[in-house]
Design a protein around this motif. Structure first.
Motif, PDB file in Angstrom:
ATOM      1  N   ALA A 151       3.263  -9.702   0.137  1.00  0.00           N
ATOM      2  CA  ALA A 151       1.960  -9.310  -0.390  1.00  0.00           C
ATOM      3  C   ALA A 151       2.026  -7.973  -1.103  1.00  0.00           C
ATOM      4  O   ALA A 151       1.485  -7.798  -2.207  1.00  0.00           O
ATOM      5  CB  ALA A 151       0.935  -9.246   0.747  1.00  0.00           C
TER       6      ALA A 151
ATOM      7  N   ALA B  39      -1.732 -12.510   4.148  1.00  0.00           N
ATOM      8  CA  ALA B  39      -0.494 -12.148   4.837  1.00  0.00           C
ATOM      9  C   ALA B  39      -0.763 -11.858   6.314  1.00  0.00           C
ATOM     10  O   ALA B  39       0.033 -12.222   7.187  1.00  0.00           O
ATOM     11  CB  ALA B  39       0.139 -10.934   4.168  1.00  0.00           C
TER      12      ALA B  39
ATOM     13  N   ALA C 173      -4.410 -10.422  -0.930  1.00  0.00           N
ATOM     14  CA  ALA C 173      -3.038 -10.724  -0.511  1.00  0.00           C
ATOM     15  C   ALA C 173      -2.792 -10.257   0.914  1.00  0.00           C
ATOM     16  O   ALA C 173      -2.127 -10.949   1.708  1.00  0.00           O
ATOM     17  CB  ALA C 173      -2.051 -10.064  -1.474  1.00  0.00           C
ATOM     18  N   ASP C 174      -3.332  -9.087   1.277  1.00  0.00           N
ATOM     19  CA  ASP C 174      -3.137  -8.555   2.635  1.00  0.00           C
ATOM     20  C   ASP C 174      -3.823  -9.431   3.681  1.00  0.00           C
ATOM     21  O   ASP C 174      -3.285  -9.642   4.787  1.00  0.00           O
ATOM     22  CB  ASP C 174      -3.691  -7.130   2.729  1.00  0.00           C
ATOM     23  CG  ASP C 174      -2.779  -6.126   2.042  1.00  0.00           C
ATOM     24  OD1 ASP C 174      -1.611  -6.468   1.807  1.00  0.00           O
ATOM     25  OD2 ASP C 174      -3.248  -5.016   1.734  1.00  0.00           O
TER      26      ASP C 174
END
Length: 562
Positions: A169, A245, A241-242
């Motif tokens: 990420a 993830a 993205a975090d």
């Protein structure tokens, strides 16, 4: 020239800037990395057969983990300070090698500003630290896998794999950052430039008095809004993205714990996996962040390395004329800037031991001529001329910089042997231009020093030129802020010095001025008009001849009298 790899460059800088702190920080970081695996082994033994030695060892590992980690961080911060100073030295050394003609290239100026911004953001420090932390996280992951694999290979594998979603990420975030970094930098530099005009004394005073501050604050705010839009866009992408993830990471960790629970032979095995997750996560949890930091820093680090490695000097060009003795010879010199002719077929000779004046109305091409002679426009020149070197030429530009140093420091700028210039020589140079200042007096109110008038700054700059004592002197409008009587005194002094004698070598003096009334002291006068030489001769010859010089003289005299 082979380009340096940014990874090798960063690691080398990390260890060269302060070897002792770098070695200690690296060693302690790697010790911290293997403690989680050792703790797992001790936890298994503690659960299987507790004894005093095992309990003491477990307490020692758990207790020392935090202490060693804090000490490791401290030495890393110490090394970071050394690395920051070292990176500034690399930049300074690179700038010292820059040929003055490079400042005419927008590409060089853009690269230099990017490099300066790179230093301001301490990206080299983050880049080197990220490499070290990634190495430590890999060591921690491998050692943990080995220790947990004795319980469950699959559980150990899932535990190690849990670090990769965050790494991926943040690597993607780094890619987005690299794409937007150049544009963000331009907006930030523009805003900071506009804001800086409000805080410096001269510009701030002018802006405040004329009340046009909004002409700076509003464009600065617009630039910051553009920067903010790019920055927030990056952060929103990184947030998505975090989150993805994070969900994947939690799933992998839960799966790893359940697998070990189901396959473990004892409570010790379960204790071991819990200890692994608690201690190992503090080491490996930052891996994704460090990979992201590395990805963010790679583009700018590569550009910084390219900048300090590449020589911004330009290849020497062919000159069809060469200097004879100390003379300056120009033959059919033409300069074209942005496809606009500025100088056209200019030819003349400036003799050693004489003052040659270049005169003409504003925009005639006087300053462009001098810039061409000193190599400012290397790619825009045709014709032959003597290319003047900074080693043999003192050039007092029309808009010279008012460096706010002490008087002594200002006078010694550009002097090849400043240690050989004593106070008596400095005072003599100041007396030559009739300037009464103390050598150790600070210049500029910004630093609590003395504020000089425009004329005093010009006198100080001429005194500096006298101390440099080079064979060729070029002065571009050196007395524009000095009264007529003082100007005449300085011009006569320059003529006397040009002749040499009394142990002094003769000089080739090229004097640029639009004040024709004070040029009676010149040995030879070149008259420029619209980039061409339209007249030349002595003052007396030009005054008795109807032409541009006589017209310019009469017009200037009338302006002065009015």
């Amino acid at each position: 020239m082979t380009k340096k790899n940014p990874y090798i460059f960063a690691l080398r800088a990390f260890f060269v800037c302060s070897p002792w702190s770098a070695v200690i920080a690296t060693g302690l970081t790697l010790v911290v990395a293997v403690i989680p695996a050792l703790t797992v082994l001790v936890a298994q033994r503690l659960g299987a057969a507790a004894d005093g030695v095992t309990v003491a060892l477990a307490a020692l590992l758990i207790g020392s983990f935090a202490i060693i980690q804090r000490v490791s961080y401290a030495f890393s911060r110490i090394n970071a300070q050394y690395l920051r100073v070292y990176s500034h030295k690399l930049f300074a050394d690179a700038m010292l090698k820059v040929d003055h003609s490079a400042y005419s290239q927008l590409s060089f100026l853009e690269s230099a500003r990017e490099a300066k911004e790179y230093l301001a953001e301490t990206r080299l420090v983050g880049f080197a630290q990220a490499l070290l932390n990634i190495a430590a996280a890999v060591v921690a992951a491998v050692s943990l896998f080995v220790s947990l694999a004795q319980i469950s290979v699959l559980g150990a594998l899932l535990c190690v794999l849990s670090i990769f979603p965050s790494a991926i990420a943040l690597a993607l975030a780094g890619r987005y950052e690299s794409q937007a970094w150049g544009e963000r930098s331009k907006h930030a530099r523009r805003a900071e430039y506009l804001e800086s005009q409000l805080v410096y004394q001269h510009s701030g005073r002018e802006i405040s008095f004329a009340q046009f501050g909004r002409s700076f604050t509003e464009p600065a705010s617009a630039s910051w809004r553009s920067w903010l839009g790019l920055a927030c866009g990056l952060e929103y992408r990184s947030l998505v993205a975090d989150l993805i993830a994070g969900v994947v990471t939690v799933g992998l960790l839960v799966s790893s714990a359940l697998i070990v629970w189901n396959t473990g032979d004892s409570v010790a095995d379960v204790t071991a996996i819990i200890v692994a997750l608690l201690t190992g996560s503090s080491v490996m949890s930052g891996l994704g962040y460090q990979v992201g930091e590395l990805a963010l820093a790679i583009p700018s680090t590569r550009r910084f390395v390219d900048f300090i490695q590449a020589s911004p000097t330009l290849p020497p060009r062919q000159n069809n004329a060469a200097g004879v003795g100390g003379d300056i010879e120009v033959q059919n010199l033409s300069v074209e800037l942005s496809q606009t002719p500025i100088l056209r077929d200019v030819s003349f000779t400036a003799k050693e031991g004489a003052v040659t004046a270049i005169v003409g109305a504003n925009g005639a091409g006087k300053t462009t001529l001098v810039n061409a002679l000193t190599g400012m426009f290397p790619e825009d020149i045709s014709g032959g001329h003597t290319l003047l070197s900074s080693a043999t030429t003192s050039y007092l530009t029309q808009n010279f910089q008012h460096f706010e140093l002490t008087v002594r420091e200002f006078l010694l700028l550009g002097n090849t042997h400043p240690e050989g210039v004593d106070a008596a020589a400095c005072h003599e140079a100041l007396d030559q231009v009739d300037l009464d200042v103390e050598l150790d007096e600070a210049l500029g109110a910004q630093w609590g020093g003395r504020e000089l008038s425009g004329g005093q700054w010009q006198k100080l700059a001429i005194a500096r030129l006298l101390l440099q004592d080079r064979p060729v002197w070029i002065l571009d409008e050196p007395t524009s802020a000095i009264d007529a009587a003082a100007e005449e005194h300085i011009f006569r002094m320059l003529k006397t010095r040009s002749k040499g004698g009394e142990g002094l070598a003769p000089k080739t003096v090229l004097l640029i001025s639009h004040r024709v009334s004070t040029l009676a002291i010149a040995d030879h006068i070149i008259v420029l008009e619209k980039g061409r030489v339209v007249q030349e001769g002595s003052f007396e010859e030009l005054m008795v001849t109807a032409g541009p010089f006589a017209e310019l003289f009469m017009r200037t005299r009338q302006e002065e009298e009015s």
